[in-house]
Scaffold this motif. Structure first.
Motif, PDB file in Angstrom:
ATOM      1  N   UNK A   1      -3.254   8.675   2.701  1.00 34.09           N
ATOM      2  CA  UNK A   1      -3.238   8.702   4.165  1.00 34.09           C
ATOM      3  C   UNK A   1      -3.498   7.306   4.747  1.00 34.09           C
ATOM      4  N   UNK A   2      -2.672   6.932   5.708  1.00 35.09           N
ATOM      5  CA  UNK A   2      -2.825   5.639   6.369  1.00 35.09           C
ATOM      6  C   UNK A   2      -2.133   4.481   5.670  1.00 35.09           C
ATOM      7  N   UNK A   3      -1.656   4.695   4.440  1.00 39.78           N
ATOM      8  CA  UNK A   3      -0.966   3.618   3.730  1.00 39.78           C
ATOM      9  C   UNK A   3       0.460   3.517   4.252  1.00 39.78           C
ATOM     10  N   UNK A   4       0.900   2.333   4.638  1.00 37.38           N
ATOM     11  CA  UNK A   4       2.231   2.176   5.230  1.00 37.38           C
ATOM     12  C   UNK A   4       3.354   2.231   4.192  1.00 37.38           C
ATOM     13  N   UNK A   5       4.564   2.319   4.709  1.00 40.29           N
ATOM     14  CA  UNK A   5       5.742   2.168   3.863  1.00 40.29           C
ATOM     15  C   UNK A   5       5.654   0.769   3.261  1.00 40.29           C
ATOM     16  N   UNK A   6       5.934   0.681   1.975  1.00 38.48           N
ATOM     17  CA  UNK A   6       5.716  -0.588   1.286  1.00 38.48           C
ATOM     18  C   UNK A   6       6.618  -0.743   0.064  1.00 38.48           C
ATOM     19  N   UNK A   7       6.516  -1.898  -0.563  1.00 38.62           N
ATOM     20  CA  UNK A   7       7.138  -2.211  -1.839  1.00 38.62           C
ATOM     21  C   UNK A   7       5.998  -2.472  -2.813  1.00 38.62           C
ATOM     22  N   UNK A   8       6.236  -2.236  -4.100  1.00 33.55           N
ATOM     23  CA  UNK A   8       5.225  -2.629  -5.079  1.00 33.55           C
ATOM     24  C   UNK A   8       5.856  -3.019  -6.411  1.00 33.55           C
ATOM     25  N   UNK A   9       5.065  -3.742  -7.186  1.00 29.22           N
ATOM     26  CA  UNK A   9       5.499  -4.214  -8.507  1.00 29.22           C
ATOM     27  C   UNK A   9       4.317  -4.123  -9.461  1.00 29.22           C
TER      28      UNK A   9
ATOM     29  N   UNK B   1       8.285 -12.802 -10.523  1.00 30.82           N
ATOM     30  CA  UNK B   1       8.577 -12.868 -11.955  1.00 30.82           C
ATOM     31  C   UNK B   1      10.043 -12.534 -12.241  1.00 30.82           C
ATOM     32  N   UNK B   2      10.929 -12.807 -11.272  1.00 28.05           N
ATOM     33  CA  UNK B   2      12.349 -12.536 -11.450  1.00 28.05           C
ATOM     34  C   UNK B   2      12.726 -11.079 -11.311  1.00 28.05           C
ATOM     35  N   UNK B   3      11.846 -10.230 -10.795  1.00 27.16           N
ATOM     36  CA  UNK B   3      12.141  -8.801 -10.622  1.00 27.16           C
ATOM     37  C   UNK B   3      11.884  -8.386  -9.186  1.00 27.16           C
ATOM     38  N   UNK B   4      12.831  -7.649  -8.629  1.00 27.08           N
ATOM     39  CA  UNK B   4      12.661  -7.101  -7.279  1.00 27.08           C
ATOM     40  C   UNK B   4      11.615  -6.000  -7.305  1.00 27.08           C
ATOM     41  N   UNK B   5      10.810  -5.931  -6.255  1.00 29.28           N
ATOM     42  CA  UNK B   5       9.805  -4.882  -6.128  1.00 29.28           C
ATOM     43  C   UNK B   5      10.487  -3.530  -5.959  1.00 29.28           C
ATOM     44  N   UNK B   6       9.796  -2.464  -6.344  1.00 27.25           N
ATOM     45  CA  UNK B   6      10.251  -1.100  -6.097  1.00 27.25           C
ATOM     46  C   UNK B   6      10.011  -0.776  -4.631  1.00 27.25           C
ATOM     47  N   UNK B   7      10.879   0.057  -4.058  1.00 24.99           N
ATOM     48  CA  UNK B   7      10.698   0.479  -2.676  1.00 24.99           C
ATOM     49  C   UNK B   7      11.938   0.192  -1.855  1.00 24.99           C
ATOM     50  N   UNK B   8      11.801   0.359  -0.550  1.00 25.47           N
ATOM     51  CA  UNK B   8      10.606   0.775   0.165  1.00 25.47           C
ATOM     52  C   UNK B   8      10.253   2.226  -0.151  1.00 25.47           C
ATOM     53  N   UNK B   9       8.946   2.504  -0.088  1.00 27.94           N
ATOM     54  CA  UNK B   9       8.463   3.842  -0.403  1.00 27.94           C
ATOM     55  C   UNK B   9       7.344   4.222   0.556  1.00 27.94           C
ATOM     56  N   UNK B  10       7.162   5.530   0.680  1.00 29.20           N
ATOM     57  CA  UNK B  10       6.064   6.031   1.503  1.00 29.20           C
ATOM     58  C   UNK B  10       4.737   5.614   0.895  1.00 29.20           C
ATOM     59  N   UNK B  11       3.712   5.569   1.729  1.00 33.92           N
ATOM     60  CA  UNK B  11       2.367   5.288   1.239  1.00 33.92           C
ATOM     61  C   UNK B  11       1.902   6.381   0.301  1.00 33.92           C
ATOM     62  N   UNK B  12       1.008   6.041  -0.595  1.00 39.02           N
ATOM     63  CA  UNK B  12       0.508   6.999  -1.576  1.00 39.02           C
ATOM     64  C   UNK B  12      -0.775   7.678  -1.131  1.00 39.02           C
TER      65      UNK B  12
END
Length: 168
Positions: free
Chosen positions: A135-143, A122-133
């Motif tokens: 246990x077991x969630x990988x480093x990721x980006x989100x929007x 949608x024309x916007x860069x995802x937030x991140x990279x960030x730690x998982x929120x």
């Protein structure tokens, strides 16, 4: 002239209605990309429909975001019409109401110091990279896309000051 005046009145009325319903400015300005996602997620106003489609509740309510329901089979697919997660806020009676859609992308090198694979939508860069929120969630980006709850910071802001968590 009368036809043009009626169109202007209709456009202004639609914008005012959108604002009153908490839809937000992003939809009043004709953003068809977000309107398509909004239409694709309308079925998830009923949280049981989201659960039936594979969205599972994860964690506690996050202030400014709400309760997250994640579809792990969709995680990272980057399908704009099928979000990886949906967020809900509780109304005064405790009933959940849909407020946003969210997409995730796992960071390829799992290094917080690099972002060469940062996605955008949608024309916007995802937030991140960030730690998982969780246990077991990988480093990721989100929007996040606040499609169902007006957000003074914009439909694609990370947090929405209008989304509150119930007090214990």
């Amino acid at each position: 002239m009368r036809q043009i005046t009626m169109r202007v009145i209709a456009a202004v009325s639609a914008g005012m209605l959108a604002s009153m319903l908490g839809i937000g400015v992003a939809f009043a300005d004709g953003r068809s990309d977000l309107a398509e996602v909004r239409q694709a997620t309308i079925q998830y106003h009923d949280v049981s429909a989201a659960i039936a489609e594979g969205y599972q509740p994860v964690g506690e309510c996050v202030p400014g975001m709400g309760f997250h329901y994640v579809n792990f089979s969709q995680f990272g697919e980057m399908d704009r019409l099928v979000p990886d997660a949906l967020t809900y806020a509780a109304n005064k009676t405790g009933q959940l109401r849909l407020v946003a859609a969210e997409w995730f992308k796992v960071d390829a090198d799992q290094d917080l110091a690099t972002d060469t694979d940062r996605p955008s939508m949608f024309g916007k860069a995802f937030d991140g990279p960030m730690l998982g929120h969780a246990p077991g969630m990988p480093i990721h980006y989100d929007l996040h896309a606040y499609l169902w709850q007006g957000n003074p910071d914009g439909a694609l802001a990370t947090y929405n000051p209008n989304v509150h968590c119930p007090k214990p």
